[in-house]
Design a protein around this motif. Sequence first.
Motif, PDB file in Angstrom:
ATOM      1  N   GLY A   1       2.377   1.490  -3.462  1.00 15.40           N
ATOM      2  CA  GLY A   1       1.352   1.917  -4.424  1.00 15.40           C
ATOM      3  C   GLY A   1       1.076   3.412  -4.303  1.00 15.40           C
ATOM      4  O   GLY A   1       0.984   4.130  -5.304  1.00 15.40           O
TER       5      GLY A   1
ATOM      6  N   VAL B   1      -1.012   2.978 -11.714  1.00 15.88           N
ATOM      7  CA  VAL B   1      -0.562   1.929 -10.794  1.00 15.88           C
ATOM      8  C   VAL B   1      -1.611   0.825 -10.680  1.00 15.88           C
ATOM      9  O   VAL B   1      -2.805   1.095 -10.660  1.00 15.88           O
ATOM     10  CB  VAL B   1      -0.337   2.522  -9.370  1.00 15.88           C
ATOM     11  CG1 VAL B   1       0.142   1.437  -8.406  1.00 15.88           C
ATOM     12  CG2 VAL B   1       0.659   3.666  -9.399  1.00 15.88           C
ATOM     13  N   LYS B   2      -1.138  -0.410 -10.611  1.00 14.93           N
ATOM     14  CA  LYS B   2      -2.008  -1.522 -10.212  1.00 14.93           C
ATOM     15  C   LYS B   2      -1.300  -2.355  -9.156  1.00 14.93           C
ATOM     16  O   LYS B   2      -0.104  -2.628  -9.275  1.00 14.93           O
ATOM     17  CB  LYS B   2      -2.392  -2.390 -11.410  1.00 14.93           C
ATOM     18  CG  LYS B   2      -3.472  -1.745 -12.274  1.00 14.93           C
ATOM     19  CD  LYS B   2      -4.052  -2.687 -13.301  1.00 14.93           C
ATOM     20  CE  LYS B   2      -5.155  -1.963 -14.079  1.00 14.93           C
ATOM     21  NZ  LYS B   2      -5.646  -2.749 -15.215  1.00 14.93           N
ATOM     22  N   VAL B   3      -2.041  -2.710  -8.129  1.00 13.47           N
ATOM     23  CA  VAL B   3      -1.500  -3.523  -7.041  1.00 13.47           C
ATOM     24  C   VAL B   3      -2.389  -4.746  -6.888  1.00 13.47           C
ATOM     25  O   VAL B   3      -3.602  -4.606  -6.776  1.00 13.47           O
ATOM     26  CB  VAL B   3      -1.496  -2.735  -5.700  1.00 13.47           C
ATOM     27  CG1 VAL B   3      -0.907  -3.593  -4.589  1.00 13.47           C
ATOM     28  CG2 VAL B   3      -0.727  -1.427  -5.835  1.00 13.47           C
ATOM     29  N   SER B   4      -1.794  -5.927  -6.909  1.00 14.41           N
ATOM     30  CA  SER B   4      -2.609  -7.135  -6.774  1.00 14.41           C
ATOM     31  C   SER B   4      -2.225  -7.909  -5.531  1.00 14.41           C
ATOM     32  O   SER B   4      -1.061  -8.223  -5.317  1.00 14.41           O
ATOM     33  CB  SER B   4      -2.428  -8.013  -8.009  1.00 14.41           C
ATOM     34  OG  SER B   4      -3.282  -9.115  -7.925  1.00 14.41           O
ATOM     35  N   GLU B   5      -3.216  -8.188  -4.710  1.00 12.37           N
ATOM     36  CA  GLU B   5      -2.984  -8.881  -3.443  1.00 12.37           C
ATOM     37  C   GLU B   5      -3.828 -10.146  -3.429  1.00 12.37           C
ATOM     38  O   GLU B   5      -4.818 -10.223  -4.123  1.00 12.37           O
ATOM     39  CB  GLU B   5      -3.474  -8.009  -2.270  1.00 12.37           C
ATOM     40  CG  GLU B   5      -2.965  -6.586  -2.299  1.00 12.37           C
ATOM     41  CD  GLU B   5      -3.827  -5.618  -1.497  1.00 12.37           C
ATOM     42  OE1 GLU B   5      -4.922  -6.004  -1.065  1.00 12.37           O
ATOM     43  OE2 GLU B   5      -3.390  -4.477  -1.320  1.00 12.37           O
ATOM     44  N   VAL B   6      -3.417 -11.094  -2.623  1.00 13.33           N
ATOM     45  CA  VAL B   6      -4.309 -12.232  -2.395  1.00 13.33           C
ATOM     46  C   VAL B   6      -4.593 -12.314  -0.906  1.00 13.33           C
ATOM     47  O   VAL B   6      -3.683 -12.349  -0.099  1.00 13.33           O
ATOM     48  CB  VAL B   6      -3.715 -13.547  -2.929  1.00 13.33           C
ATOM     49  CG1 VAL B   6      -4.569 -14.714  -2.482  1.00 13.33           C
ATOM     50  CG2 VAL B   6      -3.666 -13.516  -4.449  1.00 13.33           C
ATOM     51  N   HIS B   7      -5.891 -12.310  -0.564  1.00 15.60           N
ATOM     52  CA  HIS B   7      -6.298 -12.354   0.836  1.00 15.60           C
ATOM     53  C   HIS B   7      -6.778 -13.766   1.168  1.00 15.60           C
ATOM     54  O   HIS B   7      -6.776 -14.631   0.331  1.00 15.60           O
ATOM     55  CB  HIS B   7      -7.465 -11.393   1.095  1.00 15.60           C
ATOM     56  CG  HIS B   7      -7.222  -9.987   0.656  1.00 15.60           C
ATOM     57  ND1 HIS B   7      -7.964  -8.947   1.108  1.00 15.60           N
ATOM     58  CD2 HIS B   7      -6.318  -9.443  -0.198  1.00 15.60           C
ATOM     59  CE1 HIS B   7      -7.541  -7.818   0.555  1.00 15.60           C
ATOM     60  NE2 HIS B   7      -6.545  -8.104  -0.240  1.00 15.60           N
TER      61      HIS B   7
ATOM     62  N   SER C   1      -2.353  -5.572 -17.138  1.00 11.07           N
ATOM     63  CA  SER C   1      -2.461  -6.700 -16.208  1.00 11.07           C
ATOM     64  C   SER C   1      -1.935  -6.341 -14.824  1.00 11.07           C
ATOM     65  O   SER C   1      -0.862  -5.761 -14.694  1.00 11.07           O
ATOM     66  CB  SER C   1      -1.662  -7.881 -16.764  1.00 11.07           C
ATOM     67  OG  SER C   1      -1.434  -8.820 -15.741  1.00 11.07           O
ATOM     68  N   PRO C   2      -2.677  -6.700 -13.764  1.00 10.01           N
ATOM     69  CA  PRO C   2      -2.189  -6.411 -12.408  1.00 10.01           C
ATOM     70  C   PRO C   2      -1.215  -7.457 -11.879  1.00 10.01           C
ATOM     71  O   PRO C   2      -0.690  -7.294 -10.787  1.00 10.01           O
ATOM     72  CB  PRO C   2      -3.479  -6.410 -11.577  1.00 10.01           C
ATOM     73  CG  PRO C   2      -4.392  -7.352 -12.289  1.00 10.01           C
ATOM     74  CD  PRO C   2      -4.037  -7.279 -13.759  1.00 10.01           C
ATOM     75  N   VAL C   3      -0.994  -8.537 -12.616  1.00  9.62           N
ATOM     76  CA  VAL C   3      -0.130  -9.594 -12.081  1.00  9.62           C
ATOM     77  C   VAL C   3       1.227  -9.611 -12.789  1.00  9.62           C
ATOM     78  O   VAL C   3       1.379  -9.108 -13.895  1.00  9.62           O
ATOM     79  CB  VAL C   3      -0.786 -10.995 -12.152  1.00  9.62           C
ATOM     80  CG1 VAL C   3      -2.098 -11.025 -11.394  1.00  9.62           C
ATOM     81  CG2 VAL C   3      -0.976 -11.438 -13.584  1.00  9.62           C
ATOM     82  N   VAL C   4       2.207 -10.176 -12.099  1.00  6.66           N
ATOM     83  CA  VAL C   4       3.568 -10.291 -12.619  1.00  6.66           C
ATOM     84  C   VAL C   4       3.849 -11.775 -12.862  1.00  6.66           C
ATOM     85  O   VAL C   4       3.651 -12.592 -11.961  1.00  6.66           O
ATOM     86  CB  VAL C   4       4.587  -9.718 -11.611  1.00  6.66           C
ATOM     87  CG1 VAL C   4       6.012  -9.858 -12.136  1.00  6.66           C
ATOM     88  CG2 VAL C   4       4.269  -8.250 -11.303  1.00  6.66           C
TER      89      VAL C   4
ATOM     90  N   TYR D   1       1.796  -8.064  -6.109  1.00  8.43           N
ATOM     91  CA  TYR D   1       2.373  -7.495  -7.320  1.00  8.43           C
ATOM     92  C   TYR D   1       2.084  -6.000  -7.367  1.00  8.43           C
ATOM     93  O   TYR D   1       0.955  -5.584  -7.097  1.00  8.43           O
ATOM     94  CB  TYR D   1       1.750  -8.126  -8.564  1.00  8.43           C
ATOM     95  CG  TYR D   1       1.773  -9.629  -8.591  1.00  8.43           C
ATOM     96  CD1 TYR D   1       2.971 -10.329  -8.649  1.00  8.43           C
ATOM     97  CD2 TYR D   1       0.587 -10.352  -8.580  1.00  8.43           C
ATOM     98  CE1 TYR D   1       2.989 -11.703  -8.696  1.00  8.43           C
ATOM     99  CE2 TYR D   1       0.593 -11.733  -8.631  1.00  8.43           C
ATOM    100  CZ  TYR D   1       1.793 -12.417  -8.689  1.00  8.43           C
ATOM    101  OH  TYR D   1       1.809 -13.780  -8.726  1.00  8.43           O
TER     102      TYR D   1
ATOM    103  N   LYS E   1       2.574  -2.849 -10.114  1.00 10.73           N
ATOM    104  CA  LYS E   1       3.018  -2.487 -11.470  1.00 10.73           C
ATOM    105  C   LYS E   1       2.723  -1.017 -11.737  1.00 10.73           C
ATOM    106  O   LYS E   1       1.700  -0.497 -11.305  1.00 10.73           O
ATOM    107  CB  LYS E   1       2.308  -3.372 -12.506  1.00 10.73           C
ATOM    108  CG  LYS E   1       2.700  -4.839 -12.310  1.00 10.73           C
ATOM    109  CD  LYS E   1       1.963  -5.763 -13.226  1.00 10.73           C
ATOM    110  CE  LYS E   1       2.440  -5.669 -14.645  1.00 10.73           C
ATOM    111  NZ  LYS E   1       1.939  -6.821 -15.453  1.00 10.73           N
TER     112      LYS E   1
ATOM    113  N   ARG F   1       0.832  -1.208   0.000  1.00  8.37           N
ATOM    114  CA  ARG F   1       0.000   0.000   0.000  1.00  8.37           C
ATOM    115  C   ARG F   1       0.865   1.257   0.000  1.00  8.37           C
ATOM    116  O   ARG F   1       0.580   2.218  -0.710  1.00  8.37           O
ATOM    117  CB  ARG F   1      -0.932   0.001   1.206  1.00  8.37           C
ATOM    118  CG  ARG F   1      -2.270  -0.607   0.850  1.00  8.37           C
ATOM    119  CD  ARG F   1      -3.101  -0.965   2.034  1.00  8.37           C
ATOM    120  NE  ARG F   1      -3.708  -2.274   1.767  1.00  8.37           N
ATOM    121  CZ  ARG F   1      -4.323  -3.016   2.659  1.00  8.37           C
ATOM    122  NH1 ARG F   1      -4.416  -2.611   3.894  1.00  8.37           N
ATOM    123  NH2 ARG F   1      -4.837  -4.173   2.319  1.00  8.37           N
TER     124      ARG F   1
END
Lengths: 578, 189
Positions: B23, B33-39, B60-63, B51, B53, B20
Amino acid sequence: MKKLLLGNEAVARGLYEAGCRVASSYPGTPSTEITEFIATYDEIKSEWAPNEKVACEVAFGAAVAGARSFCAMKHVGLNVAADPLFTSSYTGVNAGMVIIVADDPGMHSSQNEQDSRHYAKGSKIMMLEPSDSQECLEFSKMAFTLSERFDTPVLLRLTTRVSHSRSLAEVSERVDNGLKPYVKNPQKYVMVPANAKLKHVEVEKRILEQTEFCEKEAVELGLNTVEYNSKKIGVITSGITYTYAKEALGDNASYLKLGCVYPLPEKLIKDFCNECETVYVLEELDDYIETHCKKIGVNVIGKEAFTLLGEYSQGLIKKVVLKEDAKSVTADVNIPPRPPVLCAGCPHRGLFYALKRLNVTVSGDIGCYTLGVAKPLGMMDTVLCMGGSVSGLHGRNLADPENANRSVAVIGDSTFIHSGITGLIDIAYNNTNSVTIILDNSITGMTGHQQNPTTGKNIKGDPATAVSLEKLCEAVGIKNVFVVDPYDLKETEDTIKNALSLNEAAVVISRRPCALLKTVKHKPALKVDKDKCKSCKACMKIGCPAISMKDGKAQIDFTQCLGCGVCEQLCKFDAICE
Amino acid sequence: MNKSIMIVGVGGQGTLLSSRILGTALLLKGYDVKVSEVHGMSQRGGSVVTYVKYGDKVHSPVVGIGEADIILAFEQLEAARWLNHLKIGGKIVANTQKIDPMSVVIGDAEYPEGVIESIKNAGVEIYTLDALVKAVEAGNPKSANVVLIGAMAKTTDIEKDIWLDALKQNVPEKFLDVNLKAFELGYNS
């Protein structure tokens, strides 16, 4: 103003801006935060419902009464809500109603990988699918408009990567048009066969009108978009996969992006395919769009080149479409896996240790405690669905009553209220000697601490009526109800052993709040006296992540240990102390 | 030109807060900006990845494999686990802290020796620090995540003032002092 919003937060913002007045949901990853964000808006009456069916019915009732409403759930939650879903398609709505379903391709936190788009087609309910936070916000608003225009609930489908990615979204003010007048109309709202037969005719007519909408007007609204670049490659896609395709192929491909995945257009797809040389359908999970394309007679490449499993990525698309492989480095290291575990101080640990000592068959359920399946505890035989542990145990004991005294069900407090109670009623009514253990940690844990009907607080944290689990179990006819503290290993084991010996149905409530709750006070971290430690590894049997062996002796990580004292009870040499 | 950063660690280490802050800093710098989280499940002591970016326009938000410019690793083993996501020529900022996975705790597997050396031997530029020690020095072991953001901040072209602004926007007032100190300790390491 543009803000960096989580997909779920953007959905909540869109619903809020559209004047939503009532929200009812059951938590489920990756959908949970939508309703948590909604709860921060005072203009919306929001709640955690006992389960998704109730949530959907509450939203329906509110929509009929004239309030824009929604319910949100994870993909498997829609199975629970399928009954009201299918018939609300017939009744339609008064004010707009949005049903949000979040799928989990890749199963980051789920028990299956179902593709909820089939529900839209099955129930004949329009389904929108955003690809980033801006669209989450816009499509949520649009969903209400379309719901009212076509007199139907509208499904909004998300996937984990859309729900849990942050991207920029433009926020604006709320517009609330107040409560729409309710007019009594049994022909519309009472689905007896005579009325339903007439309504079904209307549903089929509505689908034709919506298909027409998808061909042209949806394009003008930016819901379905056509983007022509190089026409050598054409891509038909939707949702998150659009972003993967754009990143992988950029201007080397043209795109038909379907923001509305049910109903699907026919002419729009045919025209696009006529313009492009080779057309790929890029969609995660099932061949849903591809099947439609093949049905309307266009030639596309889909699952024969891709996969029905897991998530797509820009890398996968580059590999298949452009035949480009990613280049990467690897180190010469053997990396042990790191799956999730029960947290240090988790009250479930002591309970599973007792079950291991008793060597029982465990009918498991959905929640943090599903992690009891992992080594070294390894105490779970089956996990199917929410509530399935209790009824599953009843079935096991009907089939094999001789072993009823060696089998238990384990289920969390929230899951028990969700759908475990009906299984318990079956046990009491149809009489098996089943022992159900309710793991009451005073919260809905796995989804990140949501209140539930047993916690005494509502979604906003205000005081609420609390269901007494003891009284509830007694009321359905269970005569033997015990309460134990799972931090006390001996008491826990003895109580379960006794319950199994009764030859009657029993419930054991294993009660201790989740160690991660802010209201829980912890004791100081425990320490190992190295001189006393005999390296017997007895403390390692409980699989606490705070305990490890270093230089042949047990050691406790002070950053993780919460002083629960369970390991202390296992040490015969008093080596673990404050 | 878009850039990709991965923050990897163990559930409970505070990777989400770091992502955060990162970002916010990128946003303040004016990037898309894109930030990808897994909860959810991954929070419970498992391997976690976020991720981030940024650039003119991020899709795409993923790397994916071979795509990360920087990997910020909160734990040694996690640096090695996600190494194949690093772009050829990318760099790693890693915490030297070791956290045993359950398979190691129960004796089913061994925590490998020489993880950092192996990554270096693969020809990767890696910068390491003991963030936990610095976090304790800052006044709270939980601020190791901010120490690490500080260490990574130094390797980017974003001005320090922007980082401090981003920190203030994401950390509760009562923990701000500790976190500012943690950031400095990471930044100056």
